[in-house]
Design a protein around this motif. Structure first.
Motif, PDB file in Angstrom:
ATOM      1  N   ALA A  17       0.855  -1.189   0.000  1.00 44.60           N
ATOM      2  CA  ALA A  17       0.000   0.000   0.000  1.00 44.60           C
ATOM      3  C   ALA A  17       0.888   1.235   0.000  1.00 44.60           C
ATOM      4  O   ALA A  17       1.431   1.624   1.024  1.00 44.60           O
ATOM      5  N   ARG A  18       1.053   1.802  -1.152  1.00 44.53           N
ATOM      6  CA  ARG A  18       1.826   3.029  -1.287  1.00 44.53           C
ATOM      7  C   ARG A  18       0.896   4.142  -1.725  1.00 44.53           C
ATOM      8  O   ARG A  18       0.053   3.929  -2.593  1.00 44.53           O
ATOM      9  N   PRO A  19       1.034   5.308  -1.158  1.00 45.58           N
ATOM     10  CA  PRO A  19       0.185   6.412  -1.618  1.00 45.58           C
ATOM     11  C   PRO A  19       0.581   6.822  -3.037  1.00 45.58           C
ATOM     12  O   PRO A  19       1.748   6.842  -3.389  1.00 45.58           O
ATOM     13  N   HIS A  20      -0.428   7.112  -3.830  1.00 51.03           N
ATOM     14  CA  HIS A  20      -0.178   7.541  -5.199  1.00 51.03           C
ATOM     15  C   HIS A  20       0.169   9.019  -5.203  1.00 51.03           C
ATOM     16  O   HIS A  20      -0.542   9.839  -4.631  1.00 51.03           O
ATOM     17  N   ARG A  21       1.254   9.330  -5.859  1.00 53.38           N
ATOM     18  CA  ARG A  21       1.666  10.723  -5.935  1.00 53.38           C
ATOM     19  C   ARG A  21       0.892  11.440  -7.027  1.00 53.38           C
ATOM     20  O   ARG A  21       0.425  10.833  -7.977  1.00 53.38           O
ATOM     21  N   LEU A  22       0.794  12.718  -6.877  1.00 54.96           N
ATOM     22  CA  LEU A  22       0.133  13.550  -7.875  1.00 54.96           C
ATOM     23  C   LEU A  22       1.153  13.920  -8.940  1.00 54.96           C
ATOM     24  O   LEU A  22       2.080  14.669  -8.693  1.00 54.96           O
ATOM     25  N   THR A  23       0.995  13.338 -10.106  1.00 59.26           N
ATOM     26  CA  THR A  23       1.898  13.629 -11.206  1.00 59.26           C
ATOM     27  C   THR A  23       1.273  14.698 -12.099  1.00 59.26           C
ATOM     28  O   THR A  23       0.066  14.929 -12.046  1.00 59.26           O
ATOM     29  N   PRO A  24       2.078  15.336 -12.919  1.00 55.98           N
ATOM     30  CA  PRO A  24       1.498  16.345 -13.827  1.00 55.98           C
ATOM     31  C   PRO A  24       0.440  15.759 -14.764  1.00 55.98           C
ATOM     32  O   PRO A  24      -0.560  16.412 -15.052  1.00 55.98           O
ATOM     33  N   LEU A  25       0.643  14.527 -15.203  1.00 56.49           N
ATOM     34  CA  LEU A  25      -0.326  13.911 -16.109  1.00 56.49           C
ATOM     35  C   LEU A  25      -1.641  13.591 -15.395  1.00 56.49           C
ATOM     36  O   LEU A  25      -2.717  13.720 -15.984  1.00 56.49           O
ATOM     37  N   SER A  26      -1.566  13.202 -14.117  1.00 56.84           N
ATOM     38  CA  SER A  26      -2.793  12.877 -13.389  1.00 56.84           C
ATOM     39  C   SER A  26      -3.639  14.116 -13.116  1.00 56.84           C
ATOM     40  O   SER A  26      -4.826  13.993 -12.819  1.00 56.84           O
ATOM     41  N   ALA A  27      -3.050  15.284 -13.200  1.00 57.65           N
ATOM     42  CA  ALA A  27      -3.827  16.515 -13.068  1.00 57.65           C
ATOM     43  C   ALA A  27      -4.174  17.112 -14.426  1.00 57.65           C
ATOM     44  O   ALA A  27      -5.224  17.744 -14.582  1.00 57.65           O
ATOM     45  N   ALA A  28      -3.328  16.884 -15.427  1.00 59.01           N
ATOM     46  CA  ALA A  28      -3.543  17.488 -16.745  1.00 59.01           C
ATOM     47  C   ALA A  28      -4.683  16.823 -17.512  1.00 59.01           C
ATOM     48  O   ALA A  28      -5.425  17.503 -18.223  1.00 59.01           O
ATOM     49  N   VAL A  29      -4.837  15.514 -17.375  1.00 59.27           N
ATOM     50  CA  VAL A  29      -5.889  14.816 -18.132  1.00 59.27           C
ATOM     51  C   VAL A  29      -7.286  15.247 -17.673  1.00 59.27           C
ATOM     52  O   VAL A  29      -8.110  15.634 -18.509  1.00 59.27           O
ATOM     53  N   PRO A  30      -7.609  15.222 -16.367  1.00 59.36           N
ATOM     54  CA  PRO A  30      -8.937  15.710 -15.972  1.00 59.36           C
ATOM     55  C   PRO A  30      -9.144  17.197 -16.290  1.00 59.36           C
ATOM     56  O   PRO A  30     -10.249  17.608 -16.645  1.00 59.36           O
ATOM     57  N   LEU A  31      -8.087  17.989 -16.169  1.00 61.02           N
ATOM     58  CA  LEU A  31      -8.209  19.409 -16.473  1.00 61.02           C
ATOM     59  C   LEU A  31      -8.525  19.634 -17.948  1.00 61.02           C
ATOM     60  O   LEU A  31      -9.415  20.424 -18.293  1.00 61.02           O
ATOM     61  N   SER A  32      -7.835  18.923 -18.833  1.00 62.06           N
ATOM     62  CA  SER A  32      -8.111  19.078 -20.263  1.00 62.06           C
ATOM     63  C   SER A  32      -9.494  18.539 -20.626  1.00 62.06           C
ATOM     64  O   SER A  32     -10.183  19.112 -21.480  1.00 62.06           O
ATOM     65  N   LEU A  33      -9.915  17.444 -19.993  1.00 59.11           N
ATOM     66  CA  LEU A  33     -11.273  16.942 -20.230  1.00 59.11           C
ATOM     67  C   LEU A  33     -12.318  17.957 -19.766  1.00 59.11           C
ATOM     68  O   LEU A  33     -13.328  18.177 -20.447  1.00 59.11           O
ATOM     69  N   GLY A  34     -12.093  18.578 -18.614  1.00 62.02           N
ATOM     70  CA  GLY A  34     -13.036  19.577 -18.105  1.00 62.02           C
ATOM     71  C   GLY A  34     -13.109  20.809 -18.986  1.00 62.02           C
ATOM     72  O   GLY A  34     -14.191  21.334 -19.236  1.00 62.02           O
ATOM     73  N   ILE A  35     -11.964  21.265 -19.480  1.00 68.54           N
ATOM     74  CA  ILE A  35     -11.960  22.438 -20.367  1.00 68.54           C
ATOM     75  C   ILE A  35     -12.687  22.125 -21.671  1.00 68.54           C
ATOM     76  O   ILE A  35     -13.519  22.905 -22.141  1.00 68.54           O
ATOM     77  N   THR A  36     -12.387  20.971 -22.242  1.00 66.62           N
ATOM     78  CA  THR A  36     -13.044  20.571 -23.488  1.00 66.62           C
ATOM     79  C   THR A  36     -14.544  20.410 -23.293  1.00 66.62           C
ATOM     80  O   THR A  36     -15.351  20.864 -24.123  1.00 66.62           O
ATOM     81  N   TYR A  37     -14.937  19.772 -22.191  1.00 70.03           N
ATOM     82  CA  TYR A  37     -16.356  19.567 -21.905  1.00 70.03           C
ATOM     83  C   TYR A  37     -17.071  20.905 -21.716  1.00 70.03           C
ATOM     84  O   TYR A  37     -18.177  21.105 -22.219  1.00 70.03           O
ATOM     85  N   GLY A  38     -16.445  21.829 -20.984  1.00 68.25           N
ATOM     86  CA  GLY A  38     -17.055  23.140 -20.762  1.00 68.25           C
ATOM     87  C   GLY A  38     -17.224  23.925 -22.044  1.00 68.25           C
ATOM     88  O   GLY A  38     -18.268  24.534 -22.277  1.00 68.25           O
ATOM     89  N   PHE A  39     -16.185  23.925 -22.894  1.00 66.94           N
ATOM     90  CA  PHE A  39     -16.298  24.607 -24.182  1.00 66.94           C
ATOM     91  C   PHE A  39     -17.398  23.998 -25.038  1.00 66.94           C
ATOM     92  O   PHE A  39     -18.164  24.714 -25.693  1.00 66.94           O
ATOM     93  N   TYR A  40     -17.481  22.674 -25.036  1.00 70.58           N
ATOM     94  CA  TYR A  40     -18.494  22.022 -25.863  1.00 70.58           C
ATOM     95  C   TYR A  40     -19.900  22.303 -25.336  1.00 70.58           C
ATOM     96  O   TYR A  40     -20.838  22.508 -26.122  1.00 70.58           O
ATOM     97  N   ALA A  41     -20.065  22.326 -24.014  1.00 67.08           N
ATOM     98  CA  ALA A  41     -21.377  22.646 -23.439  1.00 67.08           C
ATOM     99  C   ALA A  41     -21.790  24.070 -23.798  1.00 67.08           C
ATOM    100  O   ALA A  41     -22.947  24.315 -24.160  1.00 67.08           O
ATOM    101  N   ALA A  42     -20.859  25.002 -23.726  1.00 71.24           N
ATOM    102  CA  ALA A  42     -21.177  26.388 -24.103  1.00 71.24           C
ATOM    103  C   ALA A  42     -21.454  26.495 -25.594  1.00 71.24           C
ATOM    104  O   ALA A  42     -22.322  27.261 -26.020  1.00 71.24           O
TER     105      ALA A  42
END
Length: 135
Positions: A17-42
């Motif tokens: 049981a090791r804690p998962h570190r926050l990598t740049p990719l683990s934050a960038a993928v949800p952020l890019s999905l959220g930006i794309t989703y928001g633009f598409y909704a608008a």
């Protein structure tokens, strides 16, 4: 017959049981999905006219919600069994697609049916993916 006192441990992803570190990719993928989703909704809500403040708020809120849910799911997915993990991905996708379809003013039954259809498809695909790589 003498047996060994120490049983062999389980080898694999959950062995230690090791804690998962926050990598740049683990934050960038949800952020890019959220930006794309928001633009598409608008974009769907714009309907060819000029942009309004309501559309900007819709983009920010829906994009932030999808990004937060994707980030939360990515942080807890390793603790879930593969069946529940597939259900979580299917439910997230079904809700996201159902909301986008509801923005087109085609009616609630159509958004429910399309959201469920896409959600079931994502569930089946992710269940197969996780099940085939579990062992």
């Amino acid at each position: 017959m003498v047996t060994h006192a120490a049983m062999p441990g389980r080898k694999g992803a959950r062995a230690h049981a090791r804690p998962h570190r926050l990598t740049p990719l683990s934050a960038a993928v949800p952020l890019s999905l959220g930006i794309t989703y928001g633009f598409y909704a608008a974009f769907i809500r714009r309907d060819g006219g000029p942009s309004t403040g309501g559309q900007v708020v819709l983009a920010l809120v829906s994009g932030a919600a999808v990004a937060a849910l994707c980030f939360a799911l990515s942080r807890i997915q390793r603790t879930l069994p593969y069946g529940l993990r597939a259900v979580a991905y299917g439910a997230l996708t079904a809700g996201a697609i159902g909301f986008l379809v509801s923005l087109t003013d085609t009616g609630v039954p159509r958004s429910i049916v399309l959201g469920l259809a896409v959600g079931v498809g994502v569930f089946l695909a992710t269940f197969y993916f996780f099940y085939s790589r579990e062992r």
